[in-house]
Design a protein around this motif. Structure first.
Motif, PDB file in Angstrom:
ATOM      1  N   LEU A   1      25.496  10.878  -1.955  1.00 24.03           N
ATOM      2  CA  LEU A   1      25.700   9.517  -2.428  1.00 24.03           C
ATOM      3  C   LEU A   1      26.052   8.575  -1.276  1.00 24.03           C
ATOM      4  N   SER A   2      26.833   9.057  -0.335  1.00 21.93           N
ATOM      5  CA  SER A   2      27.176   8.246   0.834  1.00 21.93           C
ATOM      6  C   SER A   2      25.932   7.897   1.637  1.00 21.93           C
ATOM      7  N   ALA A   3      25.046   8.883   1.807  1.00 22.67           N
ATOM      8  CA  ALA A   3      23.800   8.647   2.550  1.00 22.67           C
ATOM      9  C   ALA A   3      22.922   7.637   1.815  1.00 22.67           C
ATOM     10  N   ALA A   4      22.848   7.762   0.493  1.00 23.29           N
ATOM     11  CA  ALA A   4      22.032   6.841  -0.296  1.00 23.29           C
ATOM     12  C   ALA A   4      22.591   5.423  -0.213  1.00 23.29           C
TER      13      ALA A   4
ATOM     14  N   GLY B   1      15.879  -2.540  -3.944  1.00 25.67           N
ATOM     15  CA  GLY B   1      16.982  -2.425  -4.878  1.00 25.67           C
ATOM     16  C   GLY B   1      17.204  -1.045  -5.451  1.00 25.67           C
ATOM     17  N   SER B   2      16.489  -0.017  -4.952  1.00 22.45           N
ATOM     18  CA  SER B   2      16.670   1.329  -5.488  1.00 22.45           C
ATOM     19  C   SER B   2      16.476   2.376  -4.393  1.00 22.45           C
ATOM     20  N   TYR B   3      16.908   3.584  -4.706  1.00 16.41           N
ATOM     21  CA  TYR B   3      16.850   4.718  -3.768  1.00 16.41           C
ATOM     22  C   TYR B   3      16.684   5.984  -4.600  1.00 16.41           C
ATOM     23  N   THR B   4      15.917   6.955  -4.102  1.00 11.32           N
ATOM     24  CA  THR B   4      15.737   8.199  -4.857  1.00 11.32           C
ATOM     25  C   THR B   4      15.936   9.426  -3.979  1.00 11.32           C
ATOM     26  N   ASN B   5      16.356  10.498  -4.648  1.00  9.24           N
ATOM     27  CA  ASN B   5      16.524  11.806  -4.012  1.00  9.24           C
ATOM     28  C   ASN B   5      15.922  12.824  -4.959  1.00  9.24           C
ATOM     29  N   ALA B   6      15.053  13.685  -4.457  1.00 10.52           N
ATOM     30  CA  ALA B   6      14.351  14.663  -5.304  1.00 10.52           C
ATOM     31  C   ALA B   6      15.283  15.711  -5.891  1.00 10.52           C
ATOM     32  N   GLY B   7      16.493  15.810  -5.358  1.00 12.02           N
ATOM     33  CA  GLY B   7      17.451  16.770  -5.900  1.00 12.02           C
ATOM     34  C   GLY B   7      17.129  18.202  -5.510  1.00 12.02           C
TER      35      GLY B   7
ATOM     36  N   GLY C   1      12.690   3.046   3.614  1.00  6.91           N
ATOM     37  CA  GLY C   1      14.083   3.417   3.820  1.00  6.91           C
ATOM     38  C   GLY C   1      14.856   3.653   2.547  1.00  6.91           C
ATOM     39  N   ASN C   2      14.149   4.080   1.480  1.00  7.70           N
ATOM     40  CA  ASN C   2      14.826   4.236   0.180  1.00  7.70           C
ATOM     41  C   ASN C   2      14.538   5.581  -0.462  1.00  7.70           C
ATOM     42  N   ILE C   3      14.342   6.607   0.373  1.00  2.40           N
ATOM     43  CA  ILE C   3      14.105   7.949  -0.152  1.00  2.40           C
ATOM     44  C   ILE C   3      14.731   8.966   0.784  1.00  2.40           C
ATOM     45  N   SER C   4      15.307   9.996   0.197  1.00  3.34           N
ATOM     46  CA  SER C   4      15.946  11.039   1.012  1.00  3.34           C
ATOM     47  C   SER C   4      14.880  11.943   1.626  1.00  3.34           C
ATOM     48  N   ALA C   5      15.107  12.331   2.871  1.00  6.46           N
ATOM     49  CA  ALA C   5      14.152  13.214   3.554  1.00  6.46           C
ATOM     50  C   ALA C   5      14.163  14.611   2.953  1.00  6.46           C
TER      51      ALA C   5
ATOM     52  N   GLY D   1       0.789  -1.224   0.000  1.00  4.28           N
ATOM     53  CA  GLY D   1       0.000   0.000   0.000  1.00  4.28           C
ATOM     54  C   GLY D   1       0.818   1.270   0.000  1.00  4.28           C
ATOM     55  N   LYS D   2       2.146   1.159  -0.051  1.00  5.37           N
ATOM     56  CA  LYS D   2       3.029   2.320  -0.036  1.00  5.37           C
ATOM     57  C   LYS D   2       3.755   2.429  -1.369  1.00  5.37           C
ATOM     58  N   ALA D   3       4.208   3.644  -1.663  1.00  7.27           N
ATOM     59  CA  ALA D   3       4.895   3.870  -2.931  1.00  7.27           C
ATOM     60  C   ALA D   3       6.201   3.099  -2.983  1.00  7.27           C
ATOM     61  N   LEU D   4       6.703   2.876  -4.206  1.00  4.70           N
ATOM     62  CA  LEU D   4       7.984   2.199  -4.398  1.00  4.70           C
ATOM     63  C   LEU D   4       9.064   2.841  -3.536  1.00  4.70           C
ATOM     64  N   HIS D   5       9.148   4.174  -3.583  1.00  6.68           N
ATOM     65  CA  HIS D   5      10.103   4.905  -2.749  1.00  6.68           C
ATOM     66  C   HIS D   5       9.316   5.616  -1.645  1.00  6.68           C
ATOM     67  N   HIS D   6       9.540   5.184  -0.431  1.00  9.56           N
ATOM     68  CA  HIS D   6       8.754   5.660   0.707  1.00  9.56           C
ATOM     69  C   HIS D   6       9.636   5.670   1.943  1.00  9.56           C
ATOM     70  N   THR D   7       9.341   6.579   2.855  1.00  7.09           N
ATOM     71  CA  THR D   7      10.122   6.678   4.092  1.00  7.09           C
ATOM     72  C   THR D   7      10.155   5.355   4.835  1.00  7.09           C
TER      73      THR D   7
END
Length: 578
Positions: free
Chosen positions: A450-453, A571-577, A436-440, A427-433
């Protein structure tokens, strides 16, 4: 994860050996060329028994091989690195690599042996993610790798593929001459194995041509190899027409008899095979009558299909490189299961104690195939004008369009829900808090972000709660970040520890279809996050052809059975930039 395989001899080899001096060694550039795979059969065994393993060399993404390591005997350590791969290309079914050899003192003796030809056998380390089972002509069991990736190339004492060796310039010339003359692969192998000179090879090739031209065709009741067999005839003539639009293509021996034929010439042959008199018929009449036969539209479809697949099978770029390709047997929801054992721990069993039960956790994501397609028409006028480009140009564009469509579907999937991806089974998005695979907070790629990711991916746990192996290997970016990320990832010769570029092995993947100019993603190679599938037995766009009634000519339907989905969020991680 897929098991890493190596092409080394697993059984006693027959005496099919040769010593080839690598005259392709370039002292100035420090490079040497080698045939790294011919797809030759290698005997292996599994739970079902012995089988012949074959590699489909046509499906390997050549661009992804640039920069991979050249090792000593598949030893995966820094001191075993003998160089890197500069470039890989195809010559028929062979994969040929140009390798840049290291100048490090600790490997100087091995590099010297490669230069002199003393060490000339190579082997590949590779991972297979899709197999096709079958049997050879003798009924022996075969398994063909239809989706596989080369991870490294090694110099070894004895290769499993007997022709995986460093190559000489003479050998390259001999291979080209033999293929142009239509020499059988077995005869060509004999020339290479005995280290024939170019002059010796020319004489052998000429004798082979003379003997084949004088040979009597023996027809059998099965008729599988002669052009009386309609399927073989259609394939040969379709290939010959394809040579007109792709002159670089080396035609098979069967197709060579029809190379240079016009469409009217082909129509004449088709009618003659059907027992129709062609005396006095003009070109337009030949074509009009041939359109009423079953073979002629199929020949045109064969040519269209070759052109379409040629453009579709160009090396994947962008997001398609990051998704795992697979197949689906039907159009029902396809479930990707993850059998996780990280929650199962081993406990001490005391004397006379009982073993406690544990279970594997299943985590599943689903997606399904859909059918996409288009009908295109080729006019009678274009056929009479012998205008092959009128429909091969269209089919080439359709092949490019199919590949672009698949890439766009993956981009749409990844960018769903304002960039955080589709909703998963929890029920949660692919990248969700909670995943543990999305930057705050959004920030541009840097050593800090990159180190944080990477740290977040390293700390991922399986459904059972235990730590799992997730290694970031690629960074997906829009074109807007291409220059800054390339600068960030460029390896430098560090003089101090502070200057070490710890992310130099991270591979940038640029996807121009991404709509955000700032958002970026990390993907792991050992745990696929995205997956796409075609209908089993029909990879990529498929075609059907019929003579038109409403349209004065031929109609071709292009169909693509395709689906994609997010199958794993670890297997993935995202950052909104920023």
């Amino acid at each position: 994860m897929h098991k890493l395989l190596v092409r080394e001899a697993a059984t006693q080899l027959e005496t099919r050996r040769a010593t080839l001096r690598p005259s392709s060694y370039n002292a100035e550039a420090g490079t040497v060329e080698a045939v790294i795979s011919t797809g030759a059969a290698v005997t292996r065994s599994d739970a079902a028994g012995t089988f012949q393993e074959l590699l489909d060399t046509s499906v390997v993404d050549l661009a992804s091989l640039r920069g991979i390591s050249v090792l000593n005997s598949h030893r995966q350590s820094l001191e075993s690195v003998l160089g890197t791969v500069d470039e890989v290309w195809r010559e028929g079914t062979n994969l040929v690599a140009r390798m840049h050899l290291s100048t490090r003192p600790e490997v100087a003796s091995l590099v010297s042996a490669i230069r002199s030809g003393e060490l000339n056998s190579v082997s590949i380390g590779y991972q297979v993610s899709a197999w096709q089972d079958g049997n050879d002509a003798s009924g022996n069991r075969t398994r063909t790798a239809t989706q596989w990736a080369i991870r490294e190339i090694s110099f070894v004492a004895v290769p499993a593929d007997p022709h995986a060796r460093t190559r000489g310039n003479d050998n390259a010339t001999i291979i080209q001459l033999a293929r142009q003359a239509g020499m059988a692969q077995e005869a060509l192998d004999g020339l290479i194995t005995r280290n024939a000179t170019v002059e010796e090879a020319r004489e052998a090739i000429l004798n082979d041509l003379i003997s084949r031209s004088n040979a009597t065709v023996i027809r059998t009741s099965h008729n599988n190899t002669t052009h009386d067999n309609s399927e073989n005839f259609i394939r040969a003539v379709g290939e010959a027409l394809y040579v007109r639009v792709a002159p670089q293509h080396q035609p098979s021996a069967e197709a060579r008899a029809y190379v240079g034929h016009t469409i009217a010439d082909i129509a004449r042959v088709v009618l003659q095979r059907s027992g129709v008199s062609v005396i006095g018929l003009a070109s337009h009449s030949l074509i009009e009558r041939a359109l009423t036969t079953s073979d002629f539209p199929l020949i045109l479809a064969n040519t269209v299909g070759r052109t379409l697949r040629d453009s579709y099978n160009q090396p994947a770029s962008g997001i398609r490189l990051l998704a795992r390709q697979t197949t689906a047997s039907d159009f029902r929801a396809k479930t990707k299961l993850m059998l996780d054992s990280t929650g199962v721990t081993l406990e001490k069993v005391n004397e006379h104690g009982e073993f406690k039960s544990g279970s594997l956790v299943e985590a599943g994501e689903t997606y399904r195939l859909n059918t996409f397609g288009r009908i295109i028409s080729f006019s009678r006028q274009a056929l009479i004008n012998d205008d092959l480009s009128a429909f091969t140009d269209v089919s080439r564009r359709l092949g490019n369009a199919a590949a672009a469509f698949e890439a766009q579907e993956l981009v749409n999937l990844l960018q769903a829900n304002a960039g955080v991806g589709p909703t998963m089974s929890d029920g949660k998005a692919l990248h969700h808090t909670d995943h543990g695979n999305i930057s705050a907070a959004g920030a541009a790629p840097s050593e800090t972000t990159l180190s944080a990711a990477r740290l977040a991916m390293r700390k991922q746990t399986g459904p059972g709660g235990g730590l799992i192996t997730v290694t970031p290997s690629h960074i997906l970016i829009p074109p807007d970040l291409e220059t800054s990320v390339e600068k960030l990832l460029t390896a430098i010769q560090a003089m101090t520890t502070a200057d070490v570029n710890v992310f130099s092995k991270l591979t940038p993947v640029v996807e121009p279809r991404l709509t955000s100019a700032t958002r970026w993603w990390l993907f792991a190679s050992d745990m696929e996050s995205l997956e796409y599938a075609h209908l089993a037995g029909a990879p990529g766009p498929q075609i059907e052809t019929q003579v038109g009634f409403e349209v004065d000519g031929v109609k071709t339907k292009v169909r693509l059975d395709y689906g994609c989905g997010a199958v794993e969020w670890r297997g993935s991680y995202t950052n909104a930039g920023a």
